[in-house]
Motif scaffolding. Structure first.
Motif, PDB file in Angstrom:
ATOM      1  N   HIS B  28      30.214  32.584  43.707  1.00 47.01           N
ATOM      2  CA  HIS B  28      31.586  32.868  44.108  1.00 47.01           C
ATOM      3  C   HIS B  28      31.555  33.224  45.576  1.00 47.01           C
ATOM      4  CE1 HIS B  28      30.194  36.986  43.134  1.00 47.01           C
ATOM      5  NE2 HIS B  28      31.043  37.367  44.059  1.00 47.01           N
ATOM      6  N   LEU B  49      39.093  36.348  47.210  1.00 44.79           N
ATOM      7  CA  LEU B  49      37.870  36.359  46.424  1.00 44.79           C
ATOM      8  C   LEU B  49      38.013  35.250  45.398  1.00 44.79           C
ATOM      9  CD1 LEU B  49      35.259  37.764  45.513  1.00 44.79           C
ATOM     10  CD2 LEU B  49      36.645  39.302  44.179  1.00 44.79           C
ATOM     11  N   SER B  50      37.055  34.394  45.348  1.00 40.66           N
ATOM     12  CA  SER B  50      37.273  33.172  44.586  1.00 40.66           C
ATOM     13  C   SER B  50      36.864  33.341  43.128  1.00 40.66           C
ATOM     14  CB  SER B  50      36.451  32.041  45.184  1.00 40.66           C
ATOM     15  OG  SER B  50      35.113  32.171  44.767  1.00 40.66           O
ATOM     16  N   GLN B  51      37.140  32.298  42.355  1.00 41.30           N
ATOM     17  CA  GLN B  51      36.699  32.263  40.977  1.00 41.30           C
ATOM     18  C   GLN B  51      35.203  31.969  40.954  1.00 41.30           C
ATOM     19  OE1 GLN B  51      38.629  29.960  42.411  1.00 41.30           O
ATOM     20  NE2 GLN B  51      37.845  27.927  41.928  1.00 41.30           N
ATOM     21  N   ILE B  52      34.636  32.015  39.780  1.00 44.33           N
ATOM     22  CA  ILE B  52      33.189  31.796  39.662  1.00 44.33           C
ATOM     23  C   ILE B  52      32.951  30.338  39.321  1.00 44.33           C
ATOM     24  CG2 ILE B  52      31.132  32.464  38.404  1.00 44.33           C
ATOM     25  CD1 ILE B  52      32.563  35.073  37.761  1.00 44.33           C
ATOM     26  N   ALA B  53      32.110  29.717  40.093  1.00 44.93           N
ATOM     27  CA  ALA B  53      31.830  28.303  39.865  1.00 44.93           C
ATOM     28  C   ALA B  53      30.424  28.165  39.314  1.00 44.93           C
ATOM     29  CB  ALA B  53      31.973  27.519  41.157  1.00 44.93           C
TER      30      ALA B  53
END
Lengths: 526, 183
Positions: B28, B49-53
């Motif tokens: 992330h 804050l991004s999502q989890i990839a």
């Protein structure tokens, strides 16, 4: 000595050419008269009168005038001698010449001017070509849609049509040539040594109906020919055009025909464009978006299609709501990479109200397009293969290609099993979550906790075109086009417009007030 | 705006990362902006804050498509906005990257190089064998040159992003973007 080529078209009829040929100062004059008949076969006649005078010692003026017709064969001394001998004639043509000569009993002694026609083996140096053949033949047979590919704007005009025919790059103009020559030879020990000079080339091209005369017809400026024999002789000659004039009836016919053509073209145009060109309304910016979903690759399952959605923010409108959503066809991947071609085109017209430009936040909200790549498995199981989005680059007119990488949602092995057995198509509320969720107002964005998996990529192409009255020539005034960005140019006029609008609103309100006042006054009076 | 201010609007997405990803790892990222003293944020998302990839295959691209949308107002090009991106792999720092926002309006594709700090003490160095990865308390530090001579970093990959930049009022103040300003 020679002029440039001058091409003249022969769509109608009689043209005559005079060649005046003179030695020294206006000495020899050859008047050549060409005339062409109304039938397809053109004819020229040349009359030559020769006058001879030499400057230095003995004034002998050599003056000749001759009228030449198109393809009229006039024999030179050498030719006469040659063809009168029957043993020399083999081909049809030569036999005919022989007949002509034997029948011709006139004792004209002026052998100076003669002609070579098409079919005689005479070539001017620069015309001898090497490899012509195949392509040239094909080109010549091209029924050159002598499409009066008029630019559509001009009415049919004789002169422009002529120039177009000449400049037509497609057709190699092979001309049927006829050469008017002069023979300055002398008798030398009993034999005639010929010294032939080319005076004038007349060529006719059947396809484009062009008659070419080289050198040009001239009345005033003479052509000078220098002959180098023991004494140097200088000849001047003129080429005069003296054909019968076009009979009046035919000319009138031609004019009426041209007028008919013009009228018809105008009618056609009117049918196509029934009104004046429609401009977008005053304070609007029209953005034409042409989008192509080209291909996709790298997805898990092979039968996939793409679904797209356009979301417009505030200030943006679209009149055709059908095109805001769409779906491509279902396509199966052919190779291991999973490459799938769509080629799905869509176009949409977005409108933006320019009065909003004055406020600071509005323009920054650009339209988004969201893509969902969905696969269809057996038993109608639809699975989401990938999600991606793009902000439509509408701020400038251009073409962009994008390779958008996609991801999809996942969570735990149970959800993966659900996906496999049932299909997890649209396991989310709102696709705009993948970008900025609809109506998101806060100043930090937090997506932590959502699990995604990276899948394949989608290839799209976007073309954007702007249209607005602001860009019209007359409104631009002195604004230097290159130095301002589009939004700046629009913005500067938006300010003026808002002022204009305020004034208009004021006028309207005032009028209403006056009306109301009058109405009240009436009531009071009553 | 004739009072000497101009507006810059930045919109785009952090598309994907090109790091040597291992299958089964989860990444992330987060970003923040840093600009000079004359710059103020008019609206939009300042930080994210991004999502989890999750990564499926080895060396796959880590796709975020994480949106960036921000508007600035300023009177001075000094302190042009910079973005500092921090990438994490599970709980461990993968790398920091920083870049100036593009100046010319238009569509830009940026490749931001990522780097992570190395330990500065002997104890730290030994700790790296056990999974210790030093992090910066304030990644914003990277936007200025303060302390650059003290940090040692090692390369760790690239982040690919696209931005659309729109400006208003900039050219009217006499600035010049260069040849093809009208893209």
């Amino acid at each position: 000595m020679v002029h440039d080529n001058h091409d003249m078209t022969l769509e109608s009829l009689d043209r005559k050419l005079k060649i005046r040929f003179s030695h020294n100062n206006m000495c020899e004059e050859i008047r050549a008269v060409e005339s062409t008949s109304a039938t397809n076969k053109t004819q020229e006649m040349i009359k030559i009168k020769e006058d001879n005078s030499c400057q230095a010692e003995k004034p002998e003026t050599l003056y000749l005038e001759k009228v030449f017709g198109w393809q009229e064969k006039v024999f030179s001394k050498e030719q006469k001698e040659y063809y009168s001998d029957e043993r020399n004639c083999f081909t049809e043509r030569e036999k005919e010449y022989h007949k002509l000569i034997s029948e011709d009993f006139s004792e004209e002694d002026d052998y100076l001017l003669f002609s070579y026609c098409t079919g005689d083996e005479f070539y001017v140096d620069h015309e001898i070509m090497g490899n012509t053949a195949y392509l040239e033949e094909r080109l010549n047979n091209l029924a050159v849609g002598r499409s009066n590919i008029s630019d559509g704007k001009d009415a049919y005009d004789y002169n422009t049509s002529v120039i177009k025919s000449i400049e037509n790059p497609l057709v190699r103009n092979t001309f049927e040539n006829m050469y008017i020559m002069a023979d300055f030879g002398q008798n030398f020990e009993g034999t005639w040594l010929k010294n032939e000079k080319l005076l004038c080339t007349v060529g006719y091209n059947k396809q484009s109906k062009i008659l070419r005369i080289s050198p040009d017809i001239t009345n005033t400026q003479r052509y000078v020919l220098k002959i180098h024999t023991e004494k140097e002789r200088i000849f001047n000659y003129y080429i005069e055009h003296c054909s019968n004039n076009v009979p009046e009836s035919i000319e009138v016919n031609e004019k009426t025909l041209i007028k008919k053509i013009n009228d018809f073209e105008a009618l056609k145009k009117e049918k196509l464009f029934p009104g004046p060109f429609k401009l977008p309304p005053r304070n609007k910016l029209y953005v034409f978006v042409f989008m192509e979903i080209c291909s996709a690759k790298g997805f898990e399952y092979s039968d996939i299609f793409v679904q797209y959605q356009i979301k417009l923010p505030q200030g943006w409108f679209s009149s055709d709501l059908d095109h805001m959503k769409g779906r491509t066809h279902l396509c199966r991947a052919a190779d291991e990479n999973g490459l799938v071609h769509f080629g799905h085109n869509m176009e949409i017209l977005l409108e933006y109200n320019l009065t909003n430009l004055g406020q600071s936040n509005e323009y920054s909200q650009l339209p988004y397009v969201y893509f969902e790549i969905i696969s269809k498995g057996s038993w109608n199981r639809y699975r989401t293969e990938g999600l991606c989005y793009l902000q439509i680059p509408i701020y400038s007119s251009r073409t962009l290609t994008h390779n958008l990488k996609c991801f999809r949602f996942t969570k735990n092995p149970i959800s993966e099993m659900r996906r496999y057995f049932i299909g997890d198509y649209q396991n989310y509320d709102d696709v705009s979550w993948i970008g900025i969720p609809n109506g998101y107002q806060e100043n930090t964005i937090n997506k932590y906790g959502t699990e995604t998996i990276c899948t394949g990529e989608l290839n799209i192409k976007i073309n954007v075109l702007h249209q607005s009255q602001e860009f019209l020539e007359e409104r631009r005034g002195s604004i230097d086009k290159s130095s301002k960005t589009m939004l700046e140019r629009l913005g500067s006029s938006a300010l003026l417009k808002s002022v204009e609008q305020v004034i208009q609103e004021f006028k309207k309100a005032r009028k209403e007030m006056l009306d109301a006042r009058k109405h009240v006054a009436d009531i009071v009076i009553d | 705006m004739s009072d000497g201010t101009f507006l810059i609007s930045i919109a785009g997405q952090i598309e994907y990362l090109d790091v040597m990803s291992a299958a089964g790892s989860a990444y992330h990222c987060k970003y923040e902006f840093h600009a000079g003293p004359d710059w103020t944020i008019v609206g939009g998302l300042e930080t994210g804050l991004s999502q989890i990839a999750n990564v499926v295959n080895n060396n796959d691209k880590v796709v975020f498509n994480f949106p960036v949308d921000l508007q600035f107002k300023s009177t001075n090009p000094f302190g042009w906005p910079q973005m500092v991106i921090s990438v994490y792999k599970e709980m461990r720092l993968e790398g920091y990257g920083r870049t100036h926002m593009p100046i010319k309006p238009g569509n830009h594709h940026l490749e931001v190089n990522l780097a992570r700090p190395k330990a500065s003490s002997l104890l730290g160095y030994i700790g790296t064998f056990f999974g210790y990865q030093p992090q910066l308390l304030q990644p914003k530090l990277l936007a200025s040159t303060a302390g650059s001579n003290l940090i040692r970093m090692e390369t760790s990959g690239k982040a690919h992003m696209t931005f659309n930049i729109v400006s208003q009022g900039f050219l009217r103040l006499g600035y010049d973007y260069g040849r093809s300003a009208r893209e």
